[in-house]
Design an enzyme around this catalytic site. Structure first.
Site, PDB file in Angstrom:
ATOM      1  CG  HIS A  91      -1.758  -1.271   1.294  1.00  0.00           C
ATOM      2  ND1 HIS A  91      -2.268  -1.745   2.467  1.00  0.00           N
ATOM      3  CD2 HIS A  91      -2.109  -2.181   0.340  1.00  0.00           C
ATOM      4  CE1 HIS A  91      -2.901  -2.885   2.244  1.00  0.00           C
ATOM      5  NE2 HIS A  91      -2.813  -3.171   0.967  1.00  0.00           N
ATOM      6  CG  HIS A 251      -7.549  -3.201  -0.926  1.00  0.00           C
ATOM      7  ND1 HIS A 251      -6.903  -2.184  -0.260  1.00  0.00           N
ATOM      8  CD2 HIS A 251      -6.763  -4.299  -0.811  1.00  0.00           C
ATOM      9  CE1 HIS A 251      -5.780  -2.654   0.251  1.00  0.00           C
ATOM     10  NE2 HIS A 251      -5.666  -3.937  -0.055  1.00  0.00           N
ATOM     11  CG  ASP A 255      -3.486  -5.218  -2.635  1.00  0.00           C
ATOM     12  OD1 ASP A 255      -2.995  -4.397  -1.833  1.00  0.00           O
ATOM     13  OD2 ASP A 255      -4.246  -6.147  -2.285  1.00  0.00           O
ATOM     14  CG  HIS A 278       0.249  -9.383  -2.752  1.00  0.00           C
ATOM     15  ND1 HIS A 278       0.033  -8.063  -3.070  1.00  0.00           N
ATOM     16  CD2 HIS A 278      -0.458  -9.627  -1.623  1.00  0.00           C
ATOM     17  CE1 HIS A 278      -0.765  -7.531  -2.159  1.00  0.00           C
ATOM     18  NE2 HIS A 278      -1.081  -8.452  -1.271  1.00  0.00           N
TER      19      HIS A 278
HETATM   20 ZN   LIG Z   1      -3.764  -4.769   0.018  1.00  0.00          ZN
END
Ligand SMILES: [Zn+2]
Length: 315
Positions: A91, A251, A255, A278
């Protein structure tokens, strides 16, 4: 208003750092510990670098790149050859990307960055308070030349496509098990102007059952309704509710912006994420950088000038 100090630079697109150092204190999402973090200005060419101030008997410097990402299970975590690492950087990375900060030293006294409210908005405020300095060096960008993709074979995939200008993102999530999340899609063309208002506010989210599981594993100790949206079945447990109907997919976009910035420079291209996380974005970047025919590092001023010329010729 951001105090943007211009040093003598002849470049329209240039490297940037902070005007002043700025400290903050927060909680680590997994350790639950109080974490002190200081963002510091850094010279041209320095890149984005973490320093673990609580470690002195080993190498405590960790430069960020797609190659130094050592763990992507719960967050993006960077580490060095001595096994010293910093997690939950995504973030903060997104906020740096949003402002185009290319050079910064981030000191932390813990193995993770303070999670703040689970979004990027507090980092945005910190950077605005510190001020931004334009530096006398041309900004470089990664121009995507051909499609690169990563598919995990389990329904999640990520793709980077060539595009003429800037970075645009499409994201799709599909949580069949939770009606409140369900299927959500989001698209944005990112600019320094729209990052703050369009996506910085969106908080990380998790499920009540997962919170229990993480706690049992000794993780998520700092996690609370103060720094995450917690979903229990079809209900959001946070009293204040959601910040927007599509906060979940926004969100995930945040990311992706943070993870894509592991390259340390802007991308000229289009990113598409389908139910990805991720790990997927990091694998995509590794694959991209391993294929020299898939990208070119361009001087952004020169690139924009050549686009202008091409437009004039075709007019
Ligand atoms: Zn996140």
């Amino acid at each position: 208003m951001i105090a943007e100090i211009t040093t003598l630079t002849k470049y329209k697109n240039c490297e940037k750092t902070l005007q002043n150092a700025i400290p903050c204190v927060g909680v680590g999402l997994h350790s639950g510990r109080r974490v002190h973090m200081t963002l510091r200005p850094a010279p041209v060419g320095y890149g984005i670098v973490f320093k673990r101030t609580d470690i002195s008997d080993k190498d405590n410097i960790i430069p960020v790149s797609q190659e130094t990402v050592v763990d992507t299970r719960m967050c993006s975590c960077v580490g060095n050859k001595d096994g010293v690492s910093v997690g939950t950087i995504e973030h903060l990375m997104a906020a740096l990307s949003g402002f185009g900060i290319t050079n910064i030293l981030i000191e932390v006294d813990s193995a993770e960055v303070p999670v703040m409210d689970g979004s990027a908005i507090d980092y945005v405020t910190l950077i605005e308070c510190a001020g931004i300095v334009k530096q006398d060096a041309p900004l470089k960008a990664v121009k995507i030349l051909k499609e690169v993709s990563f598919d995990d074979g389990k329904g999640s995939n990520v793709c980077l496509y060539p595009a003429e200008k800037g970075l645009s993102i499409d994201f799709m999530i599909d949580f069949a098990k939770s009606k409140i999340i369900g299927r959500q899609e989001y698209s944005i063309s990112l600019t320094e102007r729209n990052f703050k208002d369009a996506i910085a506010y969106a908080r990380t989210f998790g499920f009540a059952q997962e919170v229990e599981m993480l706690r049992a594993m000794g993780l998520g100790k700092g996690g609370s309704l103060e720094n995450a949206v917690v979903v229990d079945g079809d209900v959001v447990l946070n009293k204040e509710g959601l910040r927007s109907e599509n906060e979940f997919v926004v969100h995930k976009t945040l990311d992706a912006v943070g993870d894509l910035y592991q390259l340390g420079m802007p991308i000229i291209g289009h990113f598409s994420g389908v139910k990805s996380g991720h790990m997927h974005t990091n694998q995509l970047l590794r694959q991209l950088m391993a294929d020299k025919t898939a990208y070119a590092i361009v001087n952004l001023d020169d690139y924009e000038e050549s686009l202008c010329q091409a437009l004039k010729r075709s007019a």
